[in-house]
Scaffold this motif. Structure first.
Motif, PDB file in Angstrom:
ATOM      1  N   ALA A 163       4.386   7.585   5.647  1.00 29.08           N
ATOM      2  CA  ALA A 163       3.625   8.141   4.520  1.00 29.08           C
ATOM      3  C   ALA A 163       3.182   9.567   4.820  1.00 29.08           C
ATOM      4  O   ALA A 163       3.261  10.452   3.954  1.00 29.08           O
ATOM      5  CB  ALA A 163       2.421   7.256   4.233  1.00 29.08           C
ATOM      6  N   LYS A 164       2.744   9.808   6.057  1.00 37.25           N
ATOM      7  CA  LYS A 164       2.306  11.153   6.428  1.00 37.25           C
ATOM      8  C   LYS A 164       3.480  12.125   6.421  1.00 37.25           C
ATOM      9  O   LYS A 164       3.361  13.279   5.999  1.00 37.25           O
ATOM     10  CB  LYS A 164       1.646  11.137   7.797  1.00 37.25           C
ATOM     11  N   GLU A 165       4.646  11.660   6.907  1.00 37.10           N
ATOM     12  CA  GLU A 165       5.851  12.505   6.901  1.00 37.10           C
ATOM     13  C   GLU A 165       6.255  12.872   5.480  1.00 37.10           C
ATOM     14  O   GLU A 165       6.664  13.993   5.206  1.00 37.10           O
ATOM     15  CB  GLU A 165       6.990  11.783   7.618  1.00 37.10           C
ATOM     16  N   GLN A 166       6.147  11.908   4.558  1.00 35.60           N
ATOM     17  CA  GLN A 166       6.494  12.162   3.152  1.00 35.60           C
ATOM     18  C   GLN A 166       5.588  13.204   2.533  1.00 35.60           C
ATOM     19  O   GLN A 166       6.031  14.048   1.758  1.00 35.60           O
ATOM     20  CB  GLN A 166       6.416  10.853   2.360  1.00 35.60           C
TER      21      GLN A 166
ATOM     22  N   ARG B  13       0.824  -1.213   0.000  1.00 41.70           N
ATOM     23  CA  ARG B  13       0.000   0.000   0.000  1.00 41.70           C
ATOM     24  C   ARG B  13       0.856   1.259   0.000  1.00 41.70           C
ATOM     25  O   ARG B  13       0.551   2.242  -0.704  1.00 41.70           O
ATOM     26  CB  ARG B  13      -0.911  -0.021   1.231  1.00 41.70           C
ATOM     27  N   PHE B  14       1.952   1.248   0.783  1.00 38.69           N
ATOM     28  CA  PHE B  14       2.819   2.422   0.888  1.00 38.69           C
ATOM     29  C   PHE B  14       4.162   2.195   0.184  1.00 38.69           C
ATOM     30  O   PHE B  14       5.201   2.645   0.644  1.00 38.69           O
ATOM     31  CB  PHE B  14       3.054   2.766   2.366  1.00 38.69           C
ATOM     32  N   ARG B  15       4.113   1.514  -0.946  1.00 40.98           N
ATOM     33  CA  ARG B  15       5.339   1.159  -1.662  1.00 40.98           C
ATOM     34  C   ARG B  15       6.061   2.371  -2.255  1.00 40.98           C
ATOM     35  O   ARG B  15       7.243   2.287  -2.589  1.00 40.98           O
ATOM     36  CB  ARG B  15       5.027   0.157  -2.775  1.00 40.98           C
ATOM     37  N   LYS B  16       5.388   3.499  -2.376  1.00 45.54           N
ATOM     38  CA  LYS B  16       5.993   4.676  -2.990  1.00 45.54           C
ATOM     39  C   LYS B  16       6.709   5.586  -1.993  1.00 45.54           C
ATOM     40  O   LYS B  16       7.212   6.645  -2.376  1.00 45.54           O
ATOM     41  CB  LYS B  16       4.925   5.490  -3.742  1.00 45.54           C
ATOM     42  N   ILE B  17       6.740   5.206  -0.734  1.00 42.46           N
ATOM     43  CA  ILE B  17       7.295   6.110   0.287  1.00 42.46           C
ATOM     44  C   ILE B  17       8.791   5.892   0.522  1.00 42.46           C
ATOM     45  O   ILE B  17       9.367   6.474   1.443  1.00 42.46           O
ATOM     46  CB  ILE B  17       6.547   5.951   1.625  1.00 42.46           C
TER      47      ILE B  17
ATOM     48  N   ARG C 138       4.352   2.225  11.554  1.00 45.78           N
ATOM     49  CA  ARG C 138       5.431   3.106  11.081  1.00 45.78           C
ATOM     50  C   ARG C 138       5.302   3.396   9.588  1.00 45.78           C
ATOM     51  O   ARG C 138       5.588   4.521   9.137  1.00 45.78           O
ATOM     52  CB  ARG C 138       6.795   2.479  11.381  1.00 45.78           C
ATOM     53  N   LEU C 139       4.879   2.435   8.805  1.00 44.84           N
ATOM     54  CA  LEU C 139       4.697   2.666   7.368  1.00 44.84           C
ATOM     55  C   LEU C 139       3.691   3.784   7.119  1.00 44.84           C
ATOM     56  O   LEU C 139       3.904   4.647   6.259  1.00 44.84           O
ATOM     57  CB  LEU C 139       4.246   1.377   6.688  1.00 44.84           C
ATOM     58  N   ALA C 140       2.609   3.779   7.884  1.00 45.09           N
ATOM     59  CA  ALA C 140       1.607   4.831   7.736  1.00 45.09           C
ATOM     60  C   ALA C 140       2.140   6.171   8.236  1.00 45.09           C
ATOM     61  O   ALA C 140       1.876   7.228   7.649  1.00 45.09           O
ATOM     62  CB  ALA C 140       0.337   4.448   8.498  1.00 45.09           C
TER      63      ALA C 140
END
Length: 476
Positions: free
Chosen positions: A469-472, A411-415, A464-466
């Motif tokens: 994502a928010k930090e990015q 889901r967050f592979r682009k981060i 942490r993945l989520a």
């Protein structure tokens, strides 16, 4: 006025932390329900004995020798068991005091995870409940409701990961404190896990340097997570404990017997006159040797010896006692048929209670033991004991958790998660845990229990993945 003010603050705290409150209430009710039943956690009696002796003077490590605290510094045990000791002084039974401490430690773990989750992109109620429900996997629920070391390990690992999270987000003071507490606690509780943690720390620090992460952060990470805890442990533990740790080895641990043997005398109808009345049917005793099935034996005799216990009463109400007696009779009958009076010697099944560990000299041999550690026991395979059969129906929940974490990576592979220090460290640590377990686990029941420590790093990765994502998004 003071009492009403305190009550008002407590109610506000409960309202703001409904999930944690529900966690504490459900676990406490379960801990009370079990009473002095240790069949589901046989080692708990040793920890109760240690708890009852560590505060006695003169200082002695005798109480620790019967539990897993054999290498723990006495001062560490004094501090961590203090909340339980206070409860015990005020009249709470010893077994319930240490169980309440386990519940408190796990509740703190859950609080830290939910705190990270609140700063993530996925701040929905469903996301929170997913984290909450992960702690209700039946075996995790059990181990965090009894007085074993699992709750300590879970809390210490979470403290370390939360400390790394704070450190990398610029809150160095709080991060350093949590890193120290997690590291010192873990080396005092389970030194081989601490070794896995330090290997991950060293390897990830090298990667951080290559990636150009600020050296000041790396220095703080190494100092607070490795050097200071090591010095503190070496200066507070005993010479015996240091010798025990330094002279231990993976090869020796993996060479242990994975067999679990219990011997019980059972009644069997005889045909001789013996020394009795000479009746044609006279009871004689037969010694049956059980390989595995300790839980069945312990539950059966607990129900017989404690008919008025809450657990026994509920077992009778739902006819669990009859089911246990039926299984017991089947096992005894099998044992009496065999000439050597042994039952449970067949370990050829995938769910056999004896495991074959991997060998360091054969890297590919890690694959199968690691798979069994992660995914076993397996439902509807073989004819295992009652405990393994029940445990096997939990395994799909772990498979679902693995799938959920993998889905989160997709889901967050682009981060660019492989550039994130926390994710890199946690993945290395997880790999080390799994590899070490593949090398040392020789008993299916023990392996099943130790799998619960994977929960924290897995859920941490999930949140942490989520958060990443928010930090990015903020950066972009």
């Amino acid at each position: 006025m003071v009492i009403s003010g305190i009550f008002s603050r407590v109610m506000i705290c409960i309202k703001q932390n409904k999930l944690i409150t529900a966690f504490i209430i459900t676990h406490t009710l379960f801990a009370v329900f079990l009473g002095r039943l240790f069949a589901l956690a046989p080692d708990e009696g040793g920890y109760i004995f240690a708890f009852n002796t560590i505060y006695q003077l003169p200082i002695s490590t005798t109480g620790q020798s019967g539990s897993g605290w054999i290498t723990a510094p006495t001062i560490f045990l004094w501090i961590v068991y203090l909340p339980a000791k206070i409860l015990n002084i005020f009249g709470v039974p010893d077994y319930l005091s240490i169980r309440m401490l386990s519940i408190l430690l796990t509740a703190i773990t859950l609080y830290l995870l939910l705190g990270i989750q609140r700063q993530s992109k996925s701040d929905s109620k469903i996301f929170q409940k997913t984290i909450f429900l992960a702690f209700f996997i039946p075996s995790v629920f059990l181990w965090t409701s009894v007085g074993l070391r699992e709750s300590f390990i879970i809390a210490e690992m979470m403290a370390f990961l939360a400390g790394l999270n704070f450190l990398m987000r610029g809150r160095g003071g709080k991060g350093a404190i949590l890193l120290f507490l997690g590291s010192y606690g873990l080396v005092s509780t389970k030194n081989y896990l601490w070794v896995c943690l330090m290997v991950a720390l060293i390897l990830s620090s090298v990667i951080f340097l290559i990636q150009g992460i600020a050296r000041r952060q790396i220095i703080k990470f190494v100092a607070a997570g490795f050097l200071v805890p090591l010095i503190a442990f070496a200066s507070t533990t005993s010479a015996y404990a240091l010798d025990f740790i330094l002279h231990g080895g993976i090869t020796e641990v993996g060479a242990r017997s994975g067999d679990s043997i219990s011997q019980v005398y059972v009644d069997r109808p005889g045909t001789g006159t013996g020394t009795g009345t000479g009746t044609p049917e006279e009871t004689v005793k037969e010694l049956i040797t059980f390989h595995g099935d300790y839980t069945l034996i312990a539950l059966r005799f607990y129900l017989i010896d404690n008919p008025n216990a809450l657990f026994s009463k509920i077992s009778r109400a739902i006819h669990l006692d009859k089911k246990i007696e039926s299984i017991w009779n089947e096992k005894v009958a099998l044992g009496l048929v065999h000439k050597d009076k042994q039952v449970g010697t067949d370990t050829s099944s995938l769910n056999g209670h004896i495991l074959e560990p991997a060998k360091i000299s054969e890297p590919l041999s890690l694959l199968w033991p690691a798979f069994v550690f992660l995914c076993g026991p397996f439902p509807f395979i073989g004819n295992p004991g009652i405990a393994v059969t029940i445990s096997s129906f939990e395994s799909p929940l772990w498979w679902a958790l693995y799938a959920l974490v993998i889905f989160q990576f997709i889901r967050f592979r682009k981060i660019k998660f492989m550039q994130d220090p926390q994710i890199i460290f946690t993945l290395i640590f997880l790999a080390g845990e799994i590899a070490f377990s593949a090398l040392v686990e020789v008993n299916l029941g023990t392996s099943f229990r130790h799998r619960s420590i994977l929960l924290v790093p897995l859920v941490f990765l999930f949140v942490r993945l989520a958060q990443r994502a928010k930090e990015q998004i903020g950066i972009d």
